[in-house]
Design an enzyme around this catalytic site. Structure first.
Site, PDB file in Angstrom:
ATOM      1  N   SER A  97       0.877  -1.252   0.060  1.00 20.25           N
ATOM      2  CA  SER A  97      -0.118   0.091   0.094  1.00 20.25           C
ATOM      3  C   SER A  97       0.629   1.652   0.237  1.00 20.25           C
ATOM      4  O   SER A  97       1.490   1.157  -0.930  1.00 20.25           O
ATOM      5  CB  SER A  97      -1.067  -0.205   1.281  1.00 20.25           C
ATOM      6  OG  SER A  97      -2.135   0.800   0.605  1.00 20.25           O
ATOM      7  N   ASP A 231      -9.472  -6.880  -2.982  1.00 25.00           N
ATOM      8  CA  ASP A 231      -9.079  -5.427  -3.038  1.00 25.00           C
ATOM      9  C   ASP A 231     -10.448  -4.312  -3.027  1.00 25.00           C
ATOM     10  O   ASP A 231     -10.334  -3.518  -4.083  1.00 25.00           O
ATOM     11  CB  ASP A 231      -7.881  -5.039  -3.448  1.00 25.00           C
ATOM     12  CG  ASP A 231      -7.205  -3.647  -2.561  1.00 25.00           C
ATOM     13  OD1 ASP A 231      -7.943  -3.204  -1.817  1.00 25.00           O
ATOM     14  OD2 ASP A 231      -5.917  -3.621  -2.604  1.00 25.00           O
ATOM     15  N   HIS A 259      -7.363  -6.266   0.639  1.00 25.76           N
ATOM     16  CA  HIS A 259      -5.717  -5.345   0.385  1.00 25.76           C
ATOM     17  C   HIS A 259      -4.901  -5.797   1.158  1.00 25.76           C
ATOM     18  O   HIS A 259      -3.772  -5.377   0.557  1.00 25.76           O
ATOM     19  CB  HIS A 259      -6.406  -4.068   1.213  1.00 25.76           C
ATOM     20  CG  HIS A 259      -5.859  -3.000   0.737  1.00 25.76           C
ATOM     21  ND1 HIS A 259      -4.996  -2.734  -0.048  1.00 25.76           N
ATOM     22  CD2 HIS A 259      -4.684  -1.709   1.840  1.00 25.76           C
ATOM     23  CE1 HIS A 259      -4.208  -1.704  -0.094  1.00 25.76           C
ATOM     24  NE2 HIS A 259      -4.303  -1.310   0.727  1.00 25.76           N
TER      25      HIS A 259
END
Length: 315
Positions: A97, A231, A259
């Site tokens: 991320s 996600d 995610h």
């Protein structure tokens, strides 16, 4: 048992990190609002083959939370300095991320120290991002976060998020992680740091920091992209963008994962990482080759899908 957390003070700020294992160095960079514990499902398995270093980024976890530079470039510099103090010259950098954006920036700023890049649902491949993250950039978000983290409200919110996460709904699968992030926001310094971090990379329309214009540099560096098919924070279609802008990259989409694919399917994740490192040669920095890439790379037209994403961002 969790790995032992160690501390170093660099530039006057305390840096928390976990270091374990032996072998080639692997640097694990967590995402927004998380810390090194996001990697606990995979750290020990990876440490059987590698020296694993998993820091808490500045403003997160047990690291200091000063008023400081929270840009991806600033984070990359901080990782360079941490590795230097630890006596580690080169790493395979793994970023999730926000950490994926930092990993890309690290490889861009310090190619001589980057052997490979492994990006896990990374930021920086398109403007789309969860509305909840975009909301942090809005006026009044600091007050809203302080209300959400009042004891009674926070406990109720955590319970609700965990209930939704256990419901089996695909769009709710990551909410247990959101509950943990919400809990960390009870610290006013953590809330302030997170707002600085988000505003450095996102505005109300979405992500503003991108690696798309520099993706041609990955010709000189092995790159793996891992994404969860469900996600709900950063859309999995960005994995297709990665395949277009970096044709030499390996792209793995993990089914039934959100995610946090390294937490949803840790054994699968470790196998993918091990296979990639085993089958690729570490990048060897050569200034002449890097110079030629910088001189010629911008002349390559961007794929249509990437141009479309950029147009959406401008609109």
């Amino acid at each position: 048992m969790s790995p032992e957390v160690q501390y170093l003070t660099i530039h006057g700020h305390r840096r928390a990190f976990v270091k374990m294992g032996q072998g080639p160095a692997v640097l694990l960079l967590h995402g927004l609002g998380c810390d090194h514990t996001t990697w606990l499902p995979v750290i020990r398995a990876l440490a059987r083959r590698y020296t694993v270093i998993a820091p808490d980024l500045l403003g997160h976890g047990r690291s200091a939370k000063p008023r400081a530079d929270y840009s991806v470039g600033g984070y990359a510099n901080g990782m360079r300095d941490l590795l230097t103090v630890l006596g580690v010259d080169k790493v395979t950098v793994v970023g999730h991320s926000l950490g994926g954006g930092v990993a890309m920036q690290f490889g861009y700023q310090f190619p001589e120290r980057t052997e490979r890049m492994i990006l896990v649902a990374p930021g920086g491949l398109g403007p789309e991002v969860s509305p909840a993250i975009r909301a942090i950039t809005l006026p009044g978000s600091g007050h809203a976060l302080s209300v959400l983290t009042l004891p009674g409200v926070r406990h109720l919110g955590r319970a609700g998020l965990r209930t939704l996460a256990a419901s089996g709904l695909s769009k709710a699968r990551d909410l247990d992680e959101v509950a943990e992030i919400l809990e960390s926001f009870k610290d006013p310094q953590a809330r302030a740091a997170i707002r600085h971090v988000v505003r450095a990379v996102v505005d109300w329309r979405g992500q503003v920091v991108t690696m798309v214009d520099r993706a041609y540099l990955t010709q000189a560096m092995p790159m793996l992209v891992i994404w969860g098919a469900q996600d709900s924070v950063i859309p999995v279609r960005h994995a297709g963008v990665a395949a277009q802008i970096a044709p030499g990259a390996t792209v793995e989409v993990i089914r039934n994962a959100g995610h946090f694919p390294h937490k949803d399917h840790p054994q699968r994740f470790v196998k993918i990482v091990n296979d990639f490192i085993r089958t690729t040669e570490p990048a060897a920095y050569h200034r002449g080759r890097w110079r030629n890439l910088l001189k010629n790379g911008k002349q390559t037209p961007l794929p249509a899908a990437v141009a479309s994403l950029q147009a959406e961002d401008i609109a």
